[in-house]
Design a protein around this motif. Sequence first.
Motif, PDB file in Angstrom:
ATOM      1  N   LEU A 190       5.572  24.456   0.446  1.00  0.00           N
ATOM      2  CA  LEU A 190       4.619  23.759   1.305  1.00  0.00           C
ATOM      3  C   LEU A 190       3.691  22.882   0.478  1.00  0.00           C
ATOM      4  CD1 LEU A 190       3.513  23.286   4.062  1.00  0.00           C
ATOM      5  CD2 LEU A 190       2.400  25.492   4.024  1.00  0.00           C
ATOM      6  N   SER A 191       3.144  23.433  -0.593  1.00  0.00           N
ATOM      7  CA  SER A 191       2.218  22.600  -1.359  1.00  0.00           C
ATOM      8  C   SER A 191       2.981  21.531  -2.140  1.00  0.00           C
ATOM      9  CB  SER A 191       1.375  23.455  -2.285  1.00  0.00           C
ATOM     10  OG  SER A 191       2.183  24.029  -3.259  1.00  0.00           O
ATOM     11  N   GLY A 192       4.250  21.793  -2.451  1.00  0.00           N
ATOM     12  CA  GLY A 192       5.049  20.796  -3.173  1.00  0.00           C
ATOM     13  C   GLY A 192       5.235  19.513  -2.378  1.00  0.00           C
ATOM     14  N   ILE A 193       5.304  19.627  -1.054  1.00  0.00           N
ATOM     15  CA  ILE A 193       5.412  18.418  -0.224  1.00  0.00           C
ATOM     16  C   ILE A 193       4.240  17.504  -0.543  1.00  0.00           C
ATOM     17  CG2 ILE A 193       5.348  17.529   2.135  1.00  0.00           C
ATOM     18  CD1 ILE A 193       6.338  20.252   3.083  1.00  0.00           C
ATOM     19  N   GLY A 194       3.064  18.115  -0.597  1.00  0.00           N
ATOM     20  CA  GLY A 194       1.863  17.342  -0.835  1.00  0.00           C
ATOM     21  C   GLY A 194       1.856  16.715  -2.210  1.00  0.00           C
ATOM     22  N   THR A 195       2.301  17.461  -3.213  1.00  0.00           N
ATOM     23  CA  THR A 195       2.292  16.920  -4.567  1.00  0.00           C
ATOM     24  C   THR A 195       3.212  15.713  -4.666  1.00  0.00           C
ATOM     25  OG1 THR A 195       2.040  19.199  -5.270  1.00  0.00           O
ATOM     26  CG2 THR A 195       2.467  17.575  -6.972  1.00  0.00           C
ATOM     27  N   LEU A 196       4.387  15.847  -4.083  1.00  0.00           N
ATOM     28  CA  LEU A 196       5.341  14.744  -4.128  1.00  0.00           C
ATOM     29  C   LEU A 196       4.751  13.513  -3.454  1.00  0.00           C
ATOM     30  CD1 LEU A 196       8.131  13.988  -5.016  1.00  0.00           C
ATOM     31  CD2 LEU A 196       9.038  14.867  -2.882  1.00  0.00           C
ATOM     32  N   ALA A 197       4.138  13.740  -2.293  1.00  0.00           N
ATOM     33  CA  ALA A 197       3.540  12.615  -1.569  1.00  0.00           C
ATOM     34  C   ALA A 197       2.423  11.982  -2.389  1.00  0.00           C
ATOM     35  CB  ALA A 197       3.021  13.079  -0.217  1.00  0.00           C
ATOM     36  N   THR A 198       1.659  12.814  -3.073  1.00  0.00           N
ATOM     37  CA  THR A 198       0.595  12.276  -3.915  1.00  0.00           C
ATOM     38  C   THR A 198       1.180  11.395  -5.014  1.00  0.00           C
ATOM     39  OG1 THR A 198      -0.774  14.198  -3.531  1.00  0.00           O
ATOM     40  CG2 THR A 198      -1.297  12.887  -5.448  1.00  0.00           C
ATOM     41  N   GLY A 199       2.277  11.851  -5.594  1.00  0.00           N
ATOM     42  CA  GLY A 199       2.916  11.063  -6.653  1.00  0.00           C
ATOM     43  C   GLY A 199       3.283   9.683  -6.138  1.00  0.00           C
ATOM     44  N   ILE A 200       3.915   9.641  -4.970  1.00  0.00           N
ATOM     45  CA  ILE A 200       4.334   8.351  -4.406  1.00  0.00           C
ATOM     46  C   ILE A 200       3.107   7.496  -4.112  1.00  0.00           C
ATOM     47  CG2 ILE A 200       5.439   7.284  -2.413  1.00  0.00           C
ATOM     48  CD1 ILE A 200       7.186   9.836  -2.264  1.00  0.00           C
ATOM     49  N   ASN A 201       2.108   8.148  -3.523  1.00  0.00           N
ATOM     50  CA  ASN A 201       0.904   7.441  -3.117  1.00  0.00           C
ATOM     51  C   ASN A 201       0.222   6.756  -4.298  1.00  0.00           C
ATOM     52  OD1 ASN A 201      -1.035   6.685  -1.286  1.00  0.00           O
ATOM     53  ND2 ASN A 201      -1.313   8.747  -0.495  1.00  0.00           N
ATOM     54  N   PHE A 202       0.069   7.494  -5.389  1.00  0.00           N
ATOM     55  CA  PHE A 202      -0.648   6.912  -6.519  1.00  0.00           C
ATOM     56  C   PHE A 202       0.196   5.877  -7.251  1.00  0.00           C
ATOM     57  CE2 PHE A 202      -3.683  10.203  -5.748  1.00  0.00           C
ATOM     58  CZ  PHE A 202      -4.860   9.549  -6.023  1.00  0.00           C
ATOM     59  N   MET A 203       1.508   6.079  -7.234  1.00  0.00           N
ATOM     60  CA  MET A 203       2.370   5.079  -7.847  1.00  0.00           C
ATOM     61  C   MET A 203       2.159   3.740  -7.142  1.00  0.00           C
ATOM     62  SD  MET A 203       5.960   6.610  -8.780  1.00  0.00           S
ATOM     63  CE  MET A 203       7.251   5.634  -8.154  1.00  0.00           C
ATOM     64  N   VAL A 204       2.231   3.772  -5.814  1.00  0.00           N
ATOM     65  CA  VAL A 204       2.083   2.522  -5.062  1.00  0.00           C
ATOM     66  C   VAL A 204       0.668   1.974  -5.211  1.00  0.00           C
ATOM     67  CG1 VAL A 204       2.267   1.461  -2.803  1.00  0.00           C
ATOM     68  CG2 VAL A 204       3.827   3.295  -3.440  1.00  0.00           C
ATOM     69  N   THR A 205      -0.309   2.870  -5.132  1.00  0.00           N
ATOM     70  CA  THR A 205      -1.697   2.407  -5.238  1.00  0.00           C
ATOM     71  C   THR A 205      -1.911   1.643  -6.537  1.00  0.00           C
ATOM     72  OG1 THR A 205      -2.370   4.384  -4.044  1.00  0.00           O
ATOM     73  CG2 THR A 205      -4.097   3.158  -5.176  1.00  0.00           C
ATOM     74  N   ILE A 206      -1.445   2.253  -7.638  1.00  0.00           N
ATOM     75  CA  ILE A 206      -1.730   1.641  -8.932  1.00  0.00           C
ATOM     76  C   ILE A 206      -0.895   0.382  -9.150  1.00  0.00           C
ATOM     77  CG2 ILE A 206      -1.645   2.028 -11.423  1.00  0.00           C
ATOM     78  CD1 ILE A 206      -2.358   4.929 -10.843  1.00  0.00           C
ATOM     79  N   LEU A 207       0.354   0.422  -8.681  1.00  0.00           N
ATOM     80  CA  LEU A 207       1.183  -0.762  -8.912  1.00  0.00           C
ATOM     81  C   LEU A 207       0.771  -1.929  -8.022  1.00  0.00           C
ATOM     82  CD1 LEU A 207       4.700   0.865  -9.344  1.00  0.00           C
ATOM     83  CD2 LEU A 207       3.252  -0.148 -11.104  1.00  0.00           C
ATOM     84  N   LYS A 208       0.271  -1.644  -6.829  1.00  0.00           N
ATOM     85  CA  LYS A 208       0.079  -2.723  -5.855  1.00  0.00           C
ATOM     86  C   LYS A 208      -1.370  -3.070  -5.554  1.00  0.00           C
ATOM     87  CE  LYS A 208       4.339  -3.550  -4.633  1.00  0.00           C
ATOM     88  NZ  LYS A 208       4.928  -4.816  -5.016  1.00  0.00           N
ATOM     89  N   MET A 209      -2.299  -2.186  -5.842  1.00  0.00           N
ATOM     90  CA  MET A 209      -3.638  -2.419  -5.297  1.00  0.00           C
ATOM     91  C   MET A 209      -4.718  -2.649  -6.351  1.00  0.00           C
ATOM     92  SD  MET A 209      -3.420   0.194  -2.111  1.00  0.00           S
ATOM     93  CE  MET A 209      -5.126  -0.013  -1.659  1.00  0.00           C
TER      94      MET A 209
END
Lengths: 644, 124
Positions: A190-209
């Motif tokens: 359950l918590s792993g779902i969140g970690t994975l999503a965080t990884g994607i989120n920060f990747m996009v945030t840093i690359l695009k924003m």
Amino acid sequence: MQLDEFFVTGEPLIYGAMVSIALVTAAIIFILTYFKKWGWLWREWLTTVDHKKIGIMYIISALAMLFRGGMDALMMRIQLAFPGMNFLNAQHYDEVFTTHGTVMIIFMAMPFLIGLMNIVVPLQIGARDVAFPYLNAVSFWSFFFGAMLFNISFVIGGSPDAGWTSYTPLAGAAMSPGPGQNFYLLGLQLSGIGTLATGINFMVTILKMRAPGMKMFQMPIFSWSTLVTSFIIVFAFPILTVALALMTIDRIFGSQFFTLTGEGMPMMWTNLFWMWGHPEVYIVVLPAFGIFSEIISTFARKQLFGYKAMVWSMIVIAGLSFLVWVHHFFTMGMGAFVNSVFSISTMLIAVPTGVKIFNWLGTLYKGRIQLTTPMLWSLAFIPSFVIGGVTGVMLGMAATDYQYHNSYFLVAHFHYVLIAGTVFACFAGLVYWYPKMFGHKLNERIGKWSLWFFVIGFHVCFFPQYFVGLDGMPRRVFTIIPEWMPLNVISTVGAFGMGMGFAIFVYNIYYSLRYNEREKSGDSWDGRTLEWATPTPVPFYNFATVPHVEGLDAYLIMKEKGQTTFDEANLKPIHMPSNTGQPFIMMSIMFVASFGLVFEWLWMAIAGLIGVIVMMAFRSFDYNDGFYVKVDEIKRTERSARGL
Amino acid sequence: MAGHTGRFPVKHVIGFILSIALTLLALWAALGSDLPTVWIIVSIMALAIIQAGIQLFMFMHMIESESHNGHVPWNMIFHGLVLAAIVVAGSLFTMYSGHGSGGDHDGDMKHEQQQEQHEGHTEH
Ligand code: HEM
Ligand SMILES: [Cu+2]
């Protein structure tokens, strides 16, 4: 199922825990009702998508988990202090060390760092939020409910007891029947779902924003470490997800992936676990490196020495971290050739790590050093971490590892890297960014007391463990022989020193809230990076006007030119996401589904999963595009925050 | 995403249903069909490739990229493949070398037999 099978019975310590859980829950409910705070809690926190608030919730939860894991640790240290202690029995001891390890890595270290990333990274790169604020809330609630699920195991159903590594066949259904191990599997899933999503989120945030003008190699180093960590998360966590799912299917539906019977391969679990597990240790240490780099450069009043080398060494570490996993099970019997290959890759990974040490020393060299609390944590980190790293290389030599493996030498190694690396960084980062988060600093004098207790306690606790390990004391034993006693007594004393340090830290939070001066400017430490360009408290939209970045240490350049992030002439309405209760509701339903699976009540699991799918469908057709903050409101907010 | 109008996401729904159907088909091939083992493996591999294609084209905007001034994320695809290769090749390398592996036994040999065999072979 009888009630006495559902609740754990027969242990005085656990009855005590049940009573205190009931009391604390009742107290919280009472306070919230008495002060009419339920609405506030829902509006301001449970439904928020603001990265700063989500970060704060991550950190509060992580501190609670540090407390829980720390209590486990003290219990183990009491039991191990003297031969023949009867404080914990063998079974209870097994449960405690399993919980301790899992809580510390999954529910303390990662969330603490992710909390700091949430607060700091968007500010550092000049963004107004993360790329997917809704997903960010989903991440937090999935971590939170995963942690809760894992944590209730000791009063309901029984704790897992097969170690945080949960090696099969021990962790399989045949040798660990009952819900305990399922709590581990589903809590992590359950918590792993969140970690994975965080990884994607920060990747996009840093690359695009990033703010206009900010090139990749002008990004603050903590943001770089977050980016690299996000990549490791995105590549490593699917391995854990699959491994956990396979073991869950094994245990609940009777398949035979990791069993001894029916052609199962128990060792495949070990293999998959460490394919995730080694990258995982870098997931918790790279952001720590980033935090120390920021702090050292700020308080040495110098640009980070060898910025590019720092970045490249992180990238190389990230790559190599996927190529060394076998060093965790050299003794499993893969043969000399396989072991040699991984021995060499392990020694290689120490090289970029060493490069970073020299970069920090280079930054300190001829700096005008200010010995603030965050700086002291960072200075304590350097030599301590070197000890951990050097002993890591010793462990990495396959032939000698046959001596060290599963002894207290290993225990000392990973506590030296995890505590001196990750935990020191969490404290350092929290103290450093505290004024940004809460509008006042933590008291320096009390902060230093907590630091000295913790740092000295840490060395007193773990340095002797190297030697008691060489004297042959294995890890995961619940009782010791007289020869090992002196060093163990010292160790226990040190552990209580660390406990004191933590207690003083928490007291400092209370003390500073009451007595410390409020911050007048947003730039509490004469900082170099953009997070200090915002006023304190940070307005929810972060930047009234996004600055144009012209180099490394962007805020330093702005200060020289007299620019701010409030350029009245260029204000425009700001587009922000709306709050939503969906992530909270969705993940609480997921919690119910996971709870059902833990007890193998399939009706409950299926009902819960249907609920989650309904929530997803709901989300898919939800076209809420957020709202605009008006120029007038921005003006008003900024003027009052900046005292204009 | 600017400018969506509340249009029904037909493509995504089709993709979603297709991906579930393919999963069920693979499950049936492995558990319910009487195909020979080799064909089971071949067919689930084929289904996996189609599945990956569906994900990439129906959800990951692989073909829309040119028009929306993005680019195909070759870099990430490459790294994903490298990682998959590490996981598979690495597992084979570690699990099937040395004496702990039992990797040279016949595919469908029962565990009991395998143990007997181990007792017979001392050099194993
Ligand atoms: C200089 C770099 C490092 C090297 C060469 C190294 C090497 C090793 C080796 C060979 C082992 C396995 C020993 C055994 O089981 O006998 C090990 C265990 C471990 N290391 Fe490291 N390590 C390094 C850095 C780190 C870092 C940075 C962390 C985390 C922040 C870390 C965390 C751990 C943990 C948690 C374990 C034990 C896991 C367990 O068995 O429960 N290591 N390390
Ligand atoms: Cu490792």
